[in-house]
Write an enzyme that holds these catalytic residues in place. Structure first.
Site, PDB file in Angstrom:
ATOM      1  N   VAL A 117       0.857  -1.173   0.000  1.00 42.59           N
ATOM      2  CA  VAL A 117       0.000   0.000   0.000  1.00 42.59           C
ATOM      3  C   VAL A 117       0.897   1.227   0.000  1.00 42.59           C
ATOM      4  O   VAL A 117       1.826   1.322   0.794  1.00 42.59           O
ATOM      5  CB  VAL A 117      -0.927   0.027   1.231  1.00 42.59           C
ATOM      6  CG1 VAL A 117      -1.854   1.244   1.180  1.00 42.59           C
ATOM      7  CG2 VAL A 117      -1.726  -1.263   1.337  1.00 42.59           C
ATOM      8  N   CYS A 118       0.642   2.142  -0.931  1.00 41.89           N
ATOM      9  CA  CYS A 118       1.386   3.400  -0.992  1.00 41.89           C
ATOM     10  C   CYS A 118       2.886   3.120  -1.124  1.00 41.89           C
ATOM     11  O   CYS A 118       3.301   2.312  -1.948  1.00 41.89           O
ATOM     12  CB  CYS A 118       1.047   4.235   0.249  1.00 41.89           C
ATOM     13  SG  CYS A 118       1.523   5.967   0.169  1.00 41.89           S
ATOM     14  N   THR A 119       3.712   3.734  -0.277  1.00 40.39           N
ATOM     15  CA  THR A 119       5.156   3.579  -0.398  1.00 40.39           C
ATOM     16  C   THR A 119       5.669   2.288   0.225  1.00 40.39           C
ATOM     17  O   THR A 119       6.898   2.096   0.308  1.00 40.39           O
ATOM     18  CB  THR A 119       5.888   4.779   0.235  1.00 40.39           C
ATOM     19  OG1 THR A 119       5.403   4.966   1.575  1.00 40.39           O
ATOM     20  CG2 THR A 119       5.643   6.042  -0.575  1.00 40.39           C
ATOM     21  N   THR A 122       2.626   3.178  -7.004  1.00 43.15           N
ATOM     22  CA  THR A 122       2.825   3.690  -5.657  1.00 43.15           C
ATOM     23  C   THR A 122       2.222   5.085  -5.620  1.00 43.15           C
ATOM     24  O   THR A 122       1.623   5.539  -6.595  1.00 43.15           O
ATOM     25  CB  THR A 122       4.326   3.718  -5.292  1.00 43.15           C
ATOM     26  OG1 THR A 122       4.463   4.094  -3.907  1.00 43.15           O
ATOM     27  CG2 THR A 122       5.098   4.705  -6.155  1.00 43.15           C
ATOM     28  N   ALA A 181      -1.716   2.669  -4.800  1.00 39.94           N
ATOM     29  CA  ALA A 181      -1.260   4.044  -4.640  1.00 39.94           C
ATOM     30  C   ALA A 181      -1.513   4.507  -3.205  1.00 39.94           C
ATOM     31  O   ALA A 181      -1.482   3.712  -2.276  1.00 39.94           O
ATOM     32  CB  ALA A 181      -1.964   4.924  -5.662  1.00 39.94           C
TER      33      ALA A 181
END
Length: 319
Positions: A104-106, A124, A157
């Protein structure tokens, strides 16, 4: 039905919503269909961690003692960009053993640092896509979609897209009805496909420096059904067609035709998601002229026809 173990990795500086969003989805699914998921959280040493917002999270166990996961979730946050060596080492040793590997995300940064993303297409948070691609050239980074599924690997992202991805995984595991029930309970829509952009066209592209070109951009957005050929747009900007096309591409980063295509597609998608207008009416309102022209544009860009897009991504909200 076999119970699936979901393991979420915790570390100092984690983004709390990257953790709690997917957890609420899987927990809600397990309440809907008891025994579907066994949910665990783990930090390197089993100790509490402090999120990037200051929230203290207490894990169930240490990574060394964590059960083998079916779904391994790696959240993002400030801590994902500083590469805790213990987390990276554990991921490198155990990441390939999980049935599904999710970031998830970074959190994608941690997977990349552990060597788990080489040769894979990933996404990302848009603000960190360039640095991920620069630091890990073997990883194919696509900054546009809200999530990407590439075999057993899934990347998403920023923040809320982790919920979208988790809902897609629940739908894969337990079916659409279960995922829709969870989405309704969380008061979100089960409608965002993974290839939906992180941005609207206006946010994803540059804004022209010159006022006449900015006005043309705005006019295109407000009038997608009008004649939006280069000659017409150039006349509005009071430029020759050749000068207009060259200036538009230089300042906005794409040709006028490509910009118009994206605006019309976004307009049609929004009407399919949020209105009850018919396909023919939407095709006219979005500038396609005919349902067949709109269908070709949808299949080329999204891989699905407008009617199927609406069926999948236009559920009724909870009242």
């Amino acid at each position: 039905m076999a119970q699936r173990t979901v393991l979420v990795v915790l570390f100092d500086g984690v983004q709390s919503l990257d953790v709690t969003g997917p957890l609420e989805v899987f927990s809600g699914a397990d309440k809907h269909m008891p025994g579907s998921y066994r949910i665990r959280t783990a930090s390197v040493d089993g100790g509490a961690v402090r999120s990037s917002s200051g929230l203290t999270l207490v894990p169930d166990t240490s990574l060394a003692d964590a059960p083998p996961p079916h779904t391994l979730v790696v959240p993002g946050g400030e801590g994902a960009r500083t590469f805790d060596p213990g987390v990276v080492a554990w991921l490198a040793a155990h990441g390939t053993r999980a049935g599904r590997l999710v970031s998830v995300c970074t959190g994608a940064n941690l997977l990349a640092e552990a060597g788990l993303l080489d040769g894979r297409r990933v996404t990302t948070h848009w603000a960190y896509a360039a640095s991920l691609a620069r630091d890990h050239p073997a990883v194919r980074v696509d900054a546009d979609p809200i999530f990407i599924r590439d075999g057993r690997l899934s990347t998403s992202a920023g923040v809320t897209s982790g919920i979208d991805l988790a809902l897609a995984l629940v739908e894969e595991d337990l079916g659409r009805d279960a995922a829709l029930t969870v989405a309704r309970h969380l008061v979100v829509f089960l409608r965002r496909p993974g290839n939906q952009s992180q941005f609207s066209v206006q946010l994803a592209t540059q804004t022209a420096r010159r006022q006449p070109l900015r006005e043309v951009q705005q006019w295109i957005t407000e009038h997608p059904a009008q004649d939006l050929g280069v000659e017409t747009l150039a006349a509005r900007a009071r430029l020759s067609p050749r000068h207009f096309a060259r200036a538009f591409r230089a300042e906005i980063g794409m040709t006028p035709g490509r910009y118009v295509d994206q605006v019309r597609l976004e307009h049609a998608r929004r009407l399919l998601e949020d209105s009850t207008d018919g396909i023919e009416e939407i095709s006219r309102a979005s500038g396609y002229g005919t349902p067949e022209a709109m269908r070709r544009a949808f299949i080329k860009t999204l891989g699905t026809a407008p009617a199927e897009y609406r069926r999948r991504f236009h559920p009724s909200p909870i009242h």
